[in-house]
Write an enzyme that holds these catalytic residues in place. Structure first.
Site, PDB file in Angstrom:
ATOM      1  N   PHE A  32       0.811  -1.214   0.000  1.00 23.87           N
ATOM      2  CA  PHE A  32       0.000   0.000   0.000  1.00 23.87           C
ATOM      3  C   PHE A  32       0.846   1.267   0.000  1.00 23.87           C
ATOM      4  CE2 PHE A  32      -4.412  -1.238   1.844  1.00 23.87           C
ATOM      5  CZ  PHE A  32      -4.877  -1.398   0.551  1.00 23.87           C
ATOM      6  N   ILE A 100      -3.640 -10.673   2.931  1.00 20.06           N
ATOM      7  CA  ILE A 100      -4.875 -11.342   2.512  1.00 20.06           C
ATOM      8  C   ILE A 100      -4.598 -12.285   1.343  1.00 20.06           C
ATOM      9  CG2 ILE A 100      -6.351  -9.440   3.291  1.00 20.06           C
ATOM     10  CD1 ILE A 100      -6.249  -8.367   0.394  1.00 20.06           C
ATOM     11  N   ASP A 101      -3.291 -12.512   1.068  1.00 20.60           N
ATOM     12  CA  ASP A 101      -2.923 -13.146  -0.201  1.00 20.60           C
ATOM     13  C   ASP A 101      -2.738 -14.657  -0.137  1.00 20.60           C
ATOM     14  OD1 ASP A 101      -0.442 -13.380   1.118  1.00 20.60           O
ATOM     15  OD2 ASP A 101       0.374 -11.604   0.143  1.00 20.60           O
ATOM     16  N   HIS A 118      -6.780  -9.465   8.701  1.00 15.09           N
ATOM     17  CA  HIS A 118      -7.563  -8.721   7.712  1.00 15.09           C
ATOM     18  C   HIS A 118      -8.238  -9.624   6.695  1.00 15.09           C
ATOM     19  CE1 HIS A 118      -4.897  -4.984   8.701  1.00 15.09           C
ATOM     20  NE2 HIS A 118      -5.807  -5.220   9.607  1.00 15.09           N
ATOM     21  N   CYS A 158     -29.670 -16.409   1.383  1.00 15.89           N
ATOM     22  CA  CYS A 158     -30.453 -15.500   2.230  1.00 15.89           C
ATOM     23  C   CYS A 158     -30.623 -14.104   1.613  1.00 15.89           C
ATOM     24  CB  CYS A 158     -29.799 -15.378   3.617  1.00 15.89           C
ATOM     25  SG  CYS A 158     -28.315 -14.374   3.606  1.00 15.89           S
ATOM     26  N   ILE A 239      13.281  -8.118   2.771  1.00 11.88           N
ATOM     27  CA  ILE A 239      12.918  -9.215   3.669  1.00 11.88           C
ATOM     28  C   ILE A 239      13.423 -10.583   3.192  1.00 11.88           C
ATOM     29  CG2 ILE A 239      10.925 -10.498   4.595  1.00 11.88           C
ATOM     30  CD1 ILE A 239       9.459  -7.692   4.359  1.00 11.88           C
TER      31      ILE A 239
HETATM   32  P1  NAD Z   1       2.129  -1.088   3.979  1.00  9.20           P
HETATM   33  O1  NAD Z   1       1.965  -1.034   2.493  1.00  9.20           O
HETATM   34  O2  NAD Z   1       1.551  -0.004   4.795  1.00  9.20           O
HETATM   35  O3  NAD Z   1       3.654  -1.161   4.326  1.00  9.20           O
HETATM   36  C1  NAD Z   1       4.492  -2.080   3.681  1.00  9.20           C
HETATM   37  C2  NAD Z   1       5.910  -1.769   4.134  1.00  9.20           C
HETATM   38  O4  NAD Z   1       6.738  -2.793   3.613  1.00  9.20           O
HETATM   39  C3  NAD Z   1       6.433  -0.440   3.606  1.00  9.20           C
HETATM   40  O5  NAD Z   1       6.897   0.332   4.690  1.00  9.20           O
HETATM   41  C4  NAD Z   1       7.586  -0.828   2.666  1.00  9.20           C
HETATM   42  O6  NAD Z   1       8.691   0.016   2.802  1.00  9.20           O
HETATM   43  C5  NAD Z   1       7.950  -2.204   3.147  1.00  9.20           C
HETATM   44  N1  NAD Z   1       8.428  -3.099   2.106  1.00  9.20           N
HETATM   45  C6  NAD Z   1       7.874  -3.313   0.877  1.00  9.20           C
HETATM   46  N2  NAD Z   1       8.547  -4.297   0.244  1.00  9.20           N
HETATM   47  C7  NAD Z   1       9.568  -4.674   1.069  1.00  9.20           C
HETATM   48  C8  NAD Z   1      10.598  -5.637   0.974  1.00  9.20           C
HETATM   49  N3  NAD Z   1      10.733  -6.425  -0.093  1.00  9.20           N
HETATM   50  N4  NAD Z   1      11.470  -5.758   2.010  1.00  9.20           N
HETATM   51  C9  NAD Z   1      11.357  -4.958   3.111  1.00  9.20           C
HETATM   52  N5  NAD Z   1      10.382  -4.042   3.260  1.00  9.20           N
HETATM   53  C10 NAD Z   1       9.499  -3.909   2.251  1.00  9.20           C
HETATM   54  O7  NAD Z   1       1.603  -2.523   4.456  1.00  9.20           O
HETATM   55  P2  NAD Z   1       0.867  -2.953   5.791  1.00  9.20           P
HETATM   56  O8  NAD Z   1       1.517  -2.337   6.966  1.00  9.20           O
HETATM   57  O9  NAD Z   1       0.738  -4.430   5.696  1.00  9.20           O
HETATM   58  O10 NAD Z   1      -0.577  -2.308   5.676  1.00  9.20           O
HETATM   59  C11 NAD Z   1      -1.278  -2.406   4.454  1.00  9.20           C
HETATM   60  C12 NAD Z   1      -2.661  -3.017   4.555  1.00  9.20           C
HETATM   61  O11 NAD Z   1      -3.027  -3.393   3.230  1.00  9.20           O
HETATM   62  C13 NAD Z   1      -2.710  -4.269   5.347  1.00  9.20           C
HETATM   63  O12 NAD Z   1      -3.777  -4.149   6.173  1.00  9.20           O
HETATM   64  C14 NAD Z   1      -2.949  -5.401   4.344  1.00  9.20           C
HETATM   65  O13 NAD Z   1      -4.128  -6.088   4.726  1.00  9.20           O
HETATM   66  C15 NAD Z   1      -3.301  -4.744   3.050  1.00  9.20           C
HETATM   67  N6  NAD Z   1      -2.527  -5.209   1.881  1.00  9.20           N
HETATM   68  C16 NAD Z   1      -2.220  -6.522   1.764  1.00  9.20           C
HETATM   69  C17 NAD Z   1      -1.504  -6.971   0.670  1.00  9.20           C
HETATM   70  C18 NAD Z   1      -1.195  -8.450   0.578  1.00  9.20           C
HETATM   71  O14 NAD Z   1      -1.966  -9.261   1.093  1.00  9.20           O
HETATM   72  N7  NAD Z   1      -0.098  -8.827  -0.053  1.00  9.20           N
HETATM   73  C19 NAD Z   1      -1.049  -6.068  -0.296  1.00  9.20           C
HETATM   74  C20 NAD Z   1      -1.381  -4.701  -0.164  1.00  9.20           C
HETATM   75  C21 NAD Z   1      -2.126  -4.284   0.946  1.00  9.20           C
END
Ligand code: NAD
Length: 247
Positions: A32, A100-101, A118, A158, A239
Site C-alpha cells: 500500500f 490477505i494473499d 484482515h 439469504c 525481507i
Molecule cells: P504497507 O503497504 O503499509 O507497508 C508495507 C511496508 O513494507 C512499507 O513500509 C515498505 O517500505 C515495506 N516493504 C515493501 N517491500 C519490502 C521488501 N521487499 N522488504 C522490506 N520491506 C518492504 O503494508 P501494511 O503495513 O501491511 O498495511 C497495508 C494493509 O493493506 C494491510 O492491512 C494489508 O491487509 C493490506 N494489503 C495486503 C496486501 C497483501 O496481502 N499482499 C497487499 C497490499 C495491501
C-alpha cells in the site's frame, strides 16, 4: 546486525512473526504505502460505503477482478519460505498476518498457525449468513453481462450482501483472530515484524503489546516505520534475502 537477530532466533523459546504487505512485494504483489504502492494510485473503499451503495459494490468487485492476477498467480518468495521453515522447526509458534494473499498457507505454514487479521481475498462470504463463495462462480456471473448492466452479487441462500472475505477499512475486526493474536503475542519472547509500515491499527498494537510485555521486538522493513523507536533492533533491508540469510 542480521547476526544479532540470528543469535536471538537461536536463543528464543517462542517466536511470533507479524507480517504485512511488504513481505509479498518480492512475489509481485504491490504493497500500500511504498512509493508508487496501491495507496498512491487508488483509495481503499470503506466498509460503510460498500454496504450502503450498490454502485460502490460494483466498483469494488471490478477493482478486485482487475487486480486479481497480481494475487492469484503470485507464489511464495524466500521470505515466506524462511518463515515456513522456522514454523516447521518449531522456532516460530504463530504467524500473525495483515496480508490477505494466502501466501503463508501456500508456503507450507499450517492453517492453524496463521492468524489473518484482515481476512483472505481468495474467497468471498455472505455478510449475513456467513456462507462461503468461490470467486470463480462470482466472477463468471458478474462478467457475463455488459459492464453497464452489472449487478453486485447477493447471497443465493439469504439474499445478503456478498463480499470478498477481507476486512475493509471501517469493518469490525474478526473477534476470534484478534483474541488469539493477543494471546500468542503475550506468550512470545521474540516478536519479529516483517514488511509493515505499522500505520494500520489495531493491527499495529500487537508489536507494542509484545514489547511492553518484555519480548524483544525486531522490525525488518526497507523504510522507517512508526514503531522503530520502540524496537530492540531495526533492519532496513529487503525481507527475502534477510530471512534467507538467517537460516
Ligand atoms: P504497507 O503497504 O503499509 O507497508 C508495507 C511496508 O513494507 C512499507 O513500509 C515498505 O517500505 C515495506 N516493504 C515493501 N517491500 C519490502 C521488501 N521487499 N522488504 C522490506 N520491506 C518492504 O503494508 P501494511 O503495513 O501491511 O498495511 C497495508 C494493509 O493493506 C494491510 O492491512 C494489508 O491487509 C493490506 N494489503 C495486503 C496486501 C497483501 O496481502 N499482499 C497487499 C497490499 C495491501
Amino acid at each position: 546486525m542480521p547476526n544479532l537477530l540470528k543469535r536471538w532466533i537461536k536463543e528464543a523459546q517462542n517466536i511470533v512473526f507479524f507480517t504485512g504487505a511488504g513481505i509479498s512485494t518480492e512475489s509481485g504483489i504491490p504493497d500500500f504505502r511504498s512509493p508508487g504502492g496501491l495507496w498512491s494510485r487508488m483509495k481503499p473503499i470503506m466498509f460503510q460505503d460498500f454496504i450502503s451503495s450498490e454502485e460502490i459494490r460494483i466498483e469494488s468487485w471490478e477493482r478486485k477482478f482487475d487486480s486479481e492476477n497480481d494475487i492469484s498467480f503470485a507464489k511464495p518468495n524466500e521470505g515466506h519460505k524462511a518463515i515456513a521453515h522456522l514454523v516447521k522447526s518449531r522456532k516460530v509458534s504463530y504467524v500473525i498476518t495483515q496480508n490477505i494473499d494466502n501466501l503463508h498457507q501456500d508456503s507450507g505454514v499450517p492453517e492453524e498457525k496463521i492468524i489473518e487479521l484482515h481476512g483472505n481475498s481468495s474467497y468471498a462470504v455472505c455478510l449475513e449468513c456467513k456462507i462461503k463463495y468461490d470467486l470463480k462462480s462470482i466472477k463468471s456471473e458478474f462478467e457475463a453481462v455488459p459492464i453497464s448492466s452489472r449487478k453486485a452479487p447477493n447471497c443465493k441462500k439469504c439474499g445478503g450482501i456478498v463480499k470478498s472475505a477481507t476486512i475493509s477499512f471501517g469493518q469490525p475486526m474478526p473477534e476470534k483472530e484478534m483474541k488469539l493474536a493477543e494471546t500468542v503475542t503475550l506468550s512470545c519472547d521474540l516478536f519479529i515484524v516483517a514488511g509493515s509500515s505499522l500505520k494500520v491499527y489495531p493491527a499495529a498494537s500487537f508489536p507494542i503489546l509484545a514489547r511492553n510485555n518484555g519480548a524483544k521486538l525486531v522490525i525488518i522493513n526497507r523504510e522507517p516505520t512508526e514503531l522503530d523507536q520502540l524496537a530492540n533492533l531495526v533492519l532496513n533491508k529487503n525481507i527475502g534475502p534477510t530471512l534467507n540469510y538467517l537460516l
